[in-house]
Design an enzyme around this catalytic site. Structure first.
Site, PDB file in Angstrom:
ATOM      1  N   CYS A  51       0.854  -1.158   0.009  1.00  0.00           N
ATOM      2  CA  CYS A  51      -0.006   0.145   0.101  1.00  0.00           C
ATOM      3  C   CYS A  51       0.865   1.178   0.089  1.00  0.00           C
ATOM      4  CB  CYS A  51      -0.885  -0.010   1.187  1.00  0.00           C
ATOM      5  SG  CYS A  51      -1.578   1.572   1.626  1.00  0.00           S
ATOM      6  N   CYS A  54       0.265   3.326   3.310  1.00  0.00           N
ATOM      7  CA  CYS A  54       0.992   2.747   4.784  1.00  0.00           C
ATOM      8  C   CYS A  54       2.150   3.397   5.363  1.00  0.00           C
ATOM      9  CB  CYS A  54       1.003   1.244   4.665  1.00  0.00           C
ATOM     10  SG  CYS A  54      -0.644   0.318   5.120  1.00  0.00           S
ATOM     11  N   ASN A  76      -0.072  15.444  -3.182  1.00  0.00           N
ATOM     12  CA  ASN A  76      -0.183  14.702  -4.159  1.00  0.00           C
ATOM     13  C   ASN A  76       0.932  14.358  -5.222  1.00  0.00           C
ATOM     14  OD1 ASN A  76      -1.541  12.723  -6.131  1.00  0.00           O
ATOM     15  ND2 ASN A  76      -3.739  13.456  -5.328  1.00  0.00           N
ATOM     16  N   ASP A  77       1.069  13.023  -5.310  1.00  0.00           N
ATOM     17  CA  ASP A  77       2.120  12.956  -6.513  1.00  0.00           C
ATOM     18  C   ASP A  77       1.635  13.204  -7.841  1.00  0.00           C
ATOM     19  OD1 ASP A  77       4.369  12.085  -4.453  1.00  0.00           O
ATOM     20  OD2 ASP A  77       3.179  10.245  -4.116  1.00  0.00           O
ATOM     21  N   HIS A 121      -3.826   0.565   8.308  1.00  0.00           N
ATOM     22  CA  HIS A 121      -4.419   0.353   6.759  1.00  0.00           C
ATOM     23  C   HIS A 121      -5.904  -0.317   6.789  1.00  0.00           C
ATOM     24  CE1 HIS A 121      -4.109  -0.936   2.408  1.00  0.00           C
ATOM     25  NE2 HIS A 121      -4.733  -2.073   2.792  1.00  0.00           N
ATOM     26  N   ASN A 161     -13.378  10.082  -1.000  1.00  0.00           N
ATOM     27  CA  ASN A 161     -13.901   9.140  -1.953  1.00  0.00           C
ATOM     28  C   ASN A 161     -13.556   7.545  -1.177  1.00  0.00           C
ATOM     29  OD1 ASN A 161     -15.144   9.858  -4.304  1.00  0.00           O
ATOM     30  ND2 ASN A 161     -13.558   9.386  -5.748  1.00  0.00           N
ATOM     31  N   SER A 169      -9.499   2.726  -5.311  1.00  0.00           N
ATOM     32  CA  SER A 169      -8.943   1.566  -5.319  1.00  0.00           C
ATOM     33  C   SER A 169      -8.342   1.186  -4.041  1.00  0.00           C
ATOM     34  CB  SER A 169      -8.161   1.347  -6.654  1.00  0.00           C
ATOM     35  OG  SER A 169      -7.280   2.361  -6.680  1.00  0.00           O
ATOM     36  N   HIS A 172      -6.981   1.927   2.155  1.00  0.00           N
ATOM     37  CA  HIS A 172      -6.273   2.709   3.269  1.00  0.00           C
ATOM     38  C   HIS A 172      -7.072   4.024   3.240  1.00  0.00           C
ATOM     39  CE1 HIS A 172      -2.650   3.211   5.769  1.00  0.00           C
ATOM     40  NE2 HIS A 172      -3.329   4.303   6.173  1.00  0.00           N
ATOM     41  N   HIS A 174      -8.254   7.599   3.478  1.00  0.00           N
ATOM     42  CA  HIS A 174      -7.686   8.926   3.203  1.00  0.00           C
ATOM     43  C   HIS A 174      -8.608  10.003   2.689  1.00  0.00           C
ATOM     44  CE1 HIS A 174      -7.447   6.935  -0.574  1.00  0.00           C
ATOM     45  NE2 HIS A 174      -7.235   8.103  -1.025  1.00  0.00           N
ATOM     46  N   GLN A 176      -8.660  13.704   0.167  1.00  0.00           N
ATOM     47  CA  GLN A 176      -8.058  14.949  -0.545  1.00  0.00           C
ATOM     48  C   GLN A 176      -8.401  16.082  -0.295  1.00  0.00           C
ATOM     49  OE1 GLN A 176      -7.127  13.276  -4.774  1.00  0.00           O
ATOM     50  NE2 GLN A 176      -8.208  11.650  -4.368  1.00  0.00           N
ATOM     51  N   HIS A 290     -18.252  21.855   2.381  1.00  0.00           N
ATOM     52  CA  HIS A 290     -18.366  23.354   1.846  1.00  0.00           C
ATOM     53  C   HIS A 290     -18.239  24.331   2.721  1.00  0.00           C
ATOM     54  CE1 HIS A 290     -20.567  21.169  -1.666  1.00  0.00           C
ATOM     55  NE2 HIS A 290     -19.417  21.272  -2.171  1.00  0.00           N
ATOM     56  N   HIS A 307     -21.007  23.358   6.163  1.00  0.00           N
ATOM     57  CA  HIS A 307     -22.167  22.193   6.004  1.00  0.00           C
ATOM     58  C   HIS A 307     -21.097  21.064   5.157  1.00  0.00           C
ATOM     59  CE1 HIS A 307     -22.861  24.340   2.224  1.00  0.00           C
ATOM     60  NE2 HIS A 307     -22.868  23.025   1.887  1.00  0.00           N
ATOM     61  N   LYS A 322     -27.241   2.768  -7.084  1.00  0.00           N
ATOM     62  CA  LYS A 322     -28.076   3.619  -7.962  1.00  0.00           C
ATOM     63  C   LYS A 322     -27.025   4.132  -9.099  1.00  0.00           C
ATOM     64  CE  LYS A 322     -30.163   8.051  -7.871  1.00  0.00           C
ATOM     65  NZ  LYS A 322     -31.856   7.969  -8.081  1.00  0.00           N
ATOM     66  N   PHE A 323     -27.723   4.250 -10.209  1.00  0.00           N
ATOM     67  CA  PHE A 323     -26.895   4.687 -11.149  1.00  0.00           C
ATOM     68  C   PHE A 323     -27.235   6.056 -11.775  1.00  0.00           C
ATOM     69  CE2 PHE A 323     -25.646   0.323 -11.454  1.00  0.00           C
ATOM     70  CZ  PHE A 323     -24.252   0.247 -11.768  1.00  0.00           C
ATOM     71  N   GLU A 328     -31.996  10.647 -15.797  1.00  0.00           N
ATOM     72  CA  GLU A 328     -31.051  11.651 -14.783  1.00  0.00           C
ATOM     73  C   GLU A 328     -29.930  12.423 -15.617  1.00  0.00           C
ATOM     74  OE1 GLU A 328     -30.392   8.683 -12.024  1.00  0.00           O
ATOM     75  OE2 GLU A 328     -32.204   8.919 -11.018  1.00  0.00           O
TER      76      GLU A 328
HETATM   77 ZN    ZN Z   1     -22.851  22.199   0.082  1.00  0.00          ZN
HETATM   78 ZN    ZN Z   2      -2.334   1.047   3.806  1.00  0.00          ZN
END
Ligand code: ZN
Ligand code: ZN
Ligand code: ZN
Length: 362
Positions: A51, A54, A76-77, A121, A161, A169, A172, A174, A176, A290, A307, A322-323, A328
């Site tokens: 990872c 880690c 971020n790399d 992890h 995310n 993917s 671990h 985290h 951003q 936000h 919020h 849900k897609f 939509e």
């Molecule tokens: Zn908002």
């Molecule tokens: Zn990790």
């Protein structure tokens, strides 16, 4: 809520974003497909040598992570925006030609950070203690202050995310933080509506909405002295959550003192545990805070109200998602179960994480 809305197809207005959502509650009377899988256990190791997040491991950019013990932040790399580049903006003049009207562009500068929530992890926010989450909150506050003081950028978007179905993917935990020279679309649209609302009504949109939700008690998922979590009136995602600060604070720096930081951490813990308990899985979502721009006008600052949003894609089980497709994408967002039904289900769930009970009984 008017009971008629429980039965008829209708649209709900999102005053924060300024758009409409189609609600089709009658469709939930279709046969309900219950959960198909058993509860998922935590099978990840505490440390994964492969990872890149880690402690002590090498990242693909070549840098090596320190042997960090709490939260860990790094640039971020593979940042989406660059800090140093030439300036660019399509020229728009009174006698502009068509291409400057229809093919506009502007350069964006910025800096992207990654914040590992903890060295473990296998720990998500739902597995972490209030004190551990408070350290994450402190890291966010320090970052906000740092980029406000030391960069020229206009906005910081902190977001997490989580889960493979959200395109993340690495399990671990985290988040951003992207700082940019421009105010991005979502916070910009919300801010515009908050400013207009304030001008028209001489009050704060989210303060007024908070008071209404506290009075009606129809969509509340969780609450403490500092925060209210609701499935908002205008929710699009089935189990979407809007978490509103009870005080009309403008940015996270105003979450001062240990108790207020702990209250922030506690509401995050409560929601993420309830989410995991809902389908007894590590519930995927995108979450984002936000707040007021790093640099903004007095009007922009005054109209803001801190919020955060949790936008989870799961609908009926750990695998039924849900897609956002068809109607939509091409016409208007739509949902089946009402926000009131979703809120009732989340509200009823325990704040004790199901995995801990599984491990306890094993
Ligand atoms: Zn908002
Ligand atoms: Zn990790
Ligand atoms: Zn307010």
């Amino acid at each position: 809520m008017n009971p008629v809305l429980d039965d008829i197809s209708h649209r709900r207005y999102n005053p924060l974003r300024g758009n409409w959502i189609l609600v089709s509650p009658h469709r939930t009377k279709r046969p309900w497909q219950g959960q198909e899988e058993g509860p998922s256990k935590n099978t990840l190791p505490e440390y994964d040598p492969k990872c890149y997040l880690c402690p002590r491991n090498k990242r693909s950019g070549g840098a090596q992570n320190p042997d960090y013990q709490e939260t860990y932040i790094f640039v971020n790399d593979f940042s989406a925006v660059k800090e140093d580049q030439v300036d660019y903006e399509t020229e728009t003049t009174a006698t502009a030609d068509k291409s400057s009207l229809l093919m506009r562009a502007e350069g964006v500068k910025g800096k992207c950070f990654v914040v590992c929530f903890s060295p473990a992890h296998n720990k998500t926010l739902a597995d972490m203690s209030i004190k551990e989450i408070s350290l994450v909150v402190e890291t966010w506050k320090n970052l906000y202050k740092d980029v406000q003081q030391n960069t020229p950028f206009r906005y910081i978007q902190i977001f997490e995310n989580k889960g493979e179905s959200m395109g993340c993917s690495n399990p671990h935990a985290h988040c951003q933080a992207w700082t940019t020279s421009h105010l991005p679309e979502e916070p910009a649209a919300e801010l515009k509506n908050m400013i207009e609302y304030r001008k028209k009504n001489n009050s704060c949109l989210l303060c007024d909405y908070l008071a209404l939700e506290l009075e009606k008690k129809e969509r509340i998922i969780a609450e403490n002295d500092g925060w209210l979590a609701v499935c908002p009136w205008w929710a699009f995602w089935p189990f979407e959550t809007l978490v509103i600060s009870k005080k009309c604070i403008k940015n996270i720096l105003e979450i001062e003192g240990e108790r207020d930081v702990d209250l922030f951490a506690e509401i995050i813990s409560t929601i993420t545990i309830k989410y995991d308990n809902l389908f007894e899985t590590k519930f995927p979502y995108s979450m984002g805070i936000h707040q007021a721009p790093l640099r903004g006008t007095d009007e922009e600052h005054a109209a803001n109200h801190v919020h955060f949003h949790f936008l989870p894609p799961l609908l009926r089980s750990a695998t039924v998602k849900k897609f956002q497709v068809g109607y939509e994408l091409l016409a208007e967002p739509q949902r089946d179960i009402t926000p009131e039904q979703a809120a009732r289900r989340l509200q009823a769930l325990s704040t004790e994480l199901y995995r801990n009970k599984l491990e306890g009984s094993a």
